[in-house]
Motif scaffolding. Structure first.
Motif, PDB file in Angstrom:
ATOM      1  N   ALA A 145      15.483  15.518   0.181  1.00 49.74           N
ATOM      2  CA  ALA A 145      16.637  15.558  -0.136  1.00 49.74           C
ATOM      3  C   ALA A 145      17.643  15.779   1.067  1.00 49.74           C
ATOM      4  N   GLY A 146      18.712  14.979   1.193  1.00 46.53           N
ATOM      5  CA  GLY A 146      19.830  15.404   2.274  1.00 46.53           C
ATOM      6  C   GLY A 146      21.039  15.329   1.856  1.00 46.53           C
ATOM      7  N   GLU A 147      21.986  15.220   2.693  1.00 42.20           N
ATOM      8  CA  GLU A 147      23.630  15.178   2.858  1.00 42.20           C
ATOM      9  C   GLU A 147      23.837  14.109   1.991  1.00 42.20           C
ATOM     10  N   HIS A 148      25.099  14.375   1.041  1.00 45.20           N
ATOM     11  CA  HIS A 148      25.685  13.257   0.626  1.00 45.20           C
ATOM     12  C   HIS A 148      24.545  12.904  -0.926  1.00 45.20           C
ATOM     13  N   GLY A 149      23.594  13.731  -1.119  1.00 41.21           N
ATOM     14  CA  GLY A 149      22.780  13.361  -2.050  1.00 41.21           C
ATOM     15  C   GLY A 149      21.548  12.273  -1.840  1.00 41.21           C
ATOM     16  N   THR A 150      21.476  12.333  -0.485  1.00 45.65           N
ATOM     17  CA  THR A 150      20.345  11.069  -0.192  1.00 45.65           C
ATOM     18  C   THR A 150      18.940  11.598  -0.395  1.00 45.65           C
ATOM     19  N   LEU A 151      18.467  10.674  -1.057  1.00 45.83           N
ATOM     20  CA  LEU A 151      16.938  11.028  -1.323  1.00 45.83           C
ATOM     21  C   LEU A 151      15.908   9.902  -0.711  1.00 45.83           C
ATOM     22  N   ALA A 152      14.841  10.563  -0.147  1.00 51.33           N
ATOM     23  CA  ALA A 152      13.867   9.697   0.712  1.00 51.33           C
ATOM     24  C   ALA A 152      12.648   9.925   0.104  1.00 51.33           C
ATOM     25  N   LEU A 153      11.913   8.958  -0.543  1.00 54.31           N
ATOM     26  CA  LEU A 153      10.792   8.840  -1.139  1.00 54.31           C
ATOM     27  C   LEU A 153       9.666   8.226  -0.727  1.00 54.31           C
ATOM     28  N   VAL A 154       8.412   8.678  -0.591  1.00 52.57           N
ATOM     29  CA  VAL A 154       7.321   7.375  -0.221  1.00 52.57           C
ATOM     30  C   VAL A 154       6.215   7.692  -1.264  1.00 52.57           C
ATOM     31  N   TYR A 155       5.952   6.457  -1.541  1.00 52.34           N
ATOM     32  CA  TYR A 155       5.013   6.335  -2.890  1.00 52.34           C
ATOM     33  C   TYR A 155       3.633   5.724  -1.986  1.00 52.34           C
ATOM     34  N   ASP A 156       2.165   6.109  -2.435  1.00 53.56           N
ATOM     35  CA  ASP A 156       1.369   5.446  -2.198  1.00 53.56           C
ATOM     36  C   ASP A 156       0.485   4.533  -3.407  1.00 53.56           C
ATOM     37  N   ASP A 200      11.690  -6.134 -10.240  1.00 54.12           N
ATOM     38  CA  ASP A 200      11.958  -7.258 -11.373  1.00 54.12           C
ATOM     39  C   ASP A 200      10.952  -6.817 -12.564  1.00 54.12           C
ATOM     40  N   ASP A 201      11.021  -7.260 -13.716  1.00 49.11           N
ATOM     41  CA  ASP A 201      10.094  -7.393 -14.712  1.00 49.11           C
ATOM     42  C   ASP A 201       8.940  -8.179 -14.485  1.00 49.11           C
ATOM     43  N   GLY A 202       8.093  -7.762 -15.042  1.00 47.06           N
ATOM     44  CA  GLY A 202       6.688  -8.670 -14.784  1.00 47.06           C
ATOM     45  C   GLY A 202       5.927  -8.275 -13.362  1.00 47.06           C
ATOM     46  N   LEU A 203       6.227  -7.200 -12.675  1.00 48.15           N
ATOM     47  CA  LEU A 203       5.489  -7.021 -11.891  1.00 48.15           C
ATOM     48  C   LEU A 203       4.131  -6.401 -12.043  1.00 48.15           C
ATOM     49  N   PRO A 204       2.895  -6.576 -11.398  1.00 49.62           N
ATOM     50  CA  PRO A 204       1.570  -5.975 -11.855  1.00 49.62           C
ATOM     51  C   PRO A 204       1.741  -4.453 -12.224  1.00 49.62           C
ATOM     52  N   ALA A 205       0.964  -4.008 -13.319  1.00 49.65           N
ATOM     53  CA  ALA A 205       0.895  -2.769 -14.049  1.00 49.65           C
ATOM     54  C   ALA A 205      -0.039  -2.082 -12.719  1.00 49.65           C
ATOM     55  N   GLY A 206       0.469  -0.875 -12.497  1.00 54.16           N
ATOM     56  CA  GLY A 206      -0.110   0.041 -11.633  1.00 54.16           C
ATOM     57  C   GLY A 206       0.386   1.366 -11.306  1.00 54.16           C
ATOM     58  N   GLN A 207      -0.383   2.317 -10.944  1.00 57.06           N
ATOM     59  CA  GLN A 207      -0.047   3.761 -10.559  1.00 57.06           C
ATOM     60  C   GLN A 207       0.297   3.867  -9.229  1.00 57.06           C
ATOM     61  N   TRP A 208       1.363   4.588  -8.562  1.00 54.95           N
ATOM     62  CA  TRP A 208       1.812   5.433  -7.491  1.00 54.95           C
ATOM     63  C   TRP A 208       1.698   6.644  -7.485  1.00 54.95           C
ATOM     64  N   THR A 209       1.324   7.175  -6.089  1.00 52.32           N
ATOM     65  CA  THR A 209       1.389   8.775  -5.888  1.00 52.32           C
ATOM     66  C   THR A 209       2.520   8.971  -4.953  1.00 52.32           C
ATOM     67  N   ASP A 231       0.984  -1.313   0.114  1.00 49.62           N
ATOM     68  CA  ASP A 231      -0.088   0.124   0.100  1.00 49.62           C
ATOM     69  C   ASP A 231       0.937   1.385   0.014  1.00 49.62           C
ATOM     70  N   ARG A 232       1.838   1.340   0.754  1.00 52.40           N
ATOM     71  CA  ARG A 232       3.103   2.297   0.688  1.00 52.40           C
ATOM     72  C   ARG A 232       4.266   2.063   0.485  1.00 52.40           C
ATOM     73  N   LEU A 233       4.917   2.422  -0.495  1.00 46.44           N
ATOM     74  CA  LEU A 233       6.481   1.970  -0.637  1.00 46.44           C
ATOM     75  C   LEU A 233       7.335   3.173  -0.375  1.00 46.44           C
ATOM     76  N   ALA A 234       8.177   3.174   0.484  1.00 50.42           N
ATOM     77  CA  ALA A 234       9.114   3.911   1.110  1.00 50.42           C
ATOM     78  C   ALA A 234      10.674   3.589   0.724  1.00 50.42           C
ATOM     79  N   LEU A 235      11.292   4.598   0.098  1.00 50.57           N
ATOM     80  CA  LEU A 235      12.446   3.992  -0.427  1.00 50.57           C
ATOM     81  C   LEU A 235      13.531   5.282  -0.042  1.00 50.57           C
ATOM     82  N   THR A 236      14.838   4.713   0.096  1.00 55.93           N
ATOM     83  CA  THR A 236      15.767   5.837   0.354  1.00 55.93           C
ATOM     84  C   THR A 236      16.886   5.531  -0.716  1.00 55.93           C
ATOM     85  N   ILE A 237      17.248   6.417  -1.640  1.00 52.48           N
ATOM     86  CA  ILE A 237      18.189   6.386  -2.685  1.00 52.48           C
ATOM     87  C   ILE A 237      19.384   6.913  -2.367  1.00 52.48           C
TER      88      ILE A 237
END
Length: 200
Positions: A186-197, A171-180, A152-158
Motif C-alpha cells: 500500500a502506498g501514497e493516496h491509498g494506492t494498493l498493489a496486489l499480485v495473485y498466482d 465479467d460474470d461467467g469466468l472459470p471458477a478457481g482459487q488464487w493465492t 498464471d499471475r494476476l497483478a493489479l493496482t487498485i
C-alpha cells in the motif's frame, strides 16, 4: 525455469478503480484518472517487480499504439524517474507481440503482429523459451485470457477512485478457481498493489 518441460508464465497487469473498472465510461481511451496514482512509489515499484522476469510483452493494438507511442519518449526525458526510464528501455528492447486484425506490419521495432485468437497465441508463446509473458493493461486481451483460464499471475493496482461505470475486468461467467496472494503493498493516496498466482 530450468526444466525443459517448464512452461512460461502468463502474467497480466491492470489498473482498476475501487469500483472495479479499468476505463472511464465516457472515454475509455482517457487514462487521466490513473495518472495521480501511477506515479506513486508503490505503483512504480510494482511495475518494476513484474517486468523484471518478463521477456515478452503481449498487447492489443490500441494499447500497443498508446504504450509504444509514449514510453520511448521517456528515455530521454529530463527529470524522469529512473524506474520510468528503466521501464521505457525494457519496453523498447523486449520482444513484443501485438494482437490485431487491422495492422499488417508493425511500426515498432522487435514487434510481431499476430492475427489469431488470444488464448491460442498465449498458449503458443507459453511453449517457447523465455521468461514471463507480460500483458500490459490490454483489457480485451486480459479478459480473453481470464475467460480461457490462461492467466498464471494476476497483478493489479487498485486506485481509490470510483469511475461510476465503464468496462469491468472481471465479467460474470469466468472459470471458477482459487488464487493465492503472493505480494501486497500500500502506498501514497491509498494506492494498493496486489499480485495473485493461480492455484492449479
Amino acid at each position: 525455469m530450468t526444466e525443459q518441460t517448464a512452461r512460461r508464465r502468463i502474467v497480466t497487469n491492470m489498473s482498476l478503480s475501487l469500483d472495479g473498472h479499468y476505463a472511464a465510461p465516457d472515454d475509455p481511451l482517457d487514462m487521466g484518472w490513473v495518472m495521480p496514482y501511477a506515479v506513486t512509489d508503490v505503483a512504480r515499484d510494482h511495475m518494476a517487480g513484474i517486468r523484471e522476469p518478463a521477456t515478452t510483452v503481449l498487447l492489443g493494438r490500441v494499447n500497443a499504439e498508446g504504450f509504444l507511442g509514449f514510453w520511448p519518449t521517456v528515455i530521454e526525458m529530463e527529470g524522469a524517474d529512473p524506474r520510468d526510464v528503466g521501464f521505457a528501455k525494457w519496453l523498447v528492447d523486449t520482444d513484443k507481440v501485438v494482437l490485431s486484425s487491422t495492422l499488417e506490419e508493425a511500426p515498432w521495432e522487435r514487434t510481431t503482429i499476430v492475427h489469431k485468437p488470444t488464448a491460442e497465441v498465449a498458449e503458443e508463446l507459453r511453449t517457447t523459451e523465455g521468461g514471463d509473458i507480460l500483458v500490459l493493461s490490454s483489457g480485451s486481451v486480459i479478459k480473453a485470457l481470464l475467460a480461457a483460464d490462461k492467466v498464471d499471475r494476476l497483478a493489479l493496482t487498485i486506485f481509490p477512485v470510483f469511475l461510476g461505470g465503464g468496462p469491468r475486468l472481471f465479467d460474470d461467467g469466468l472459470p471458477a478457481g482459487q488464487w493465492t496472494l503472493v505480494s501486497q503493498a500500500a502506498g501514497e493516496h491509498g494506492t494498493l498493489a496486489l499480485v495473485y498466482d493461480r492455484v492449479r
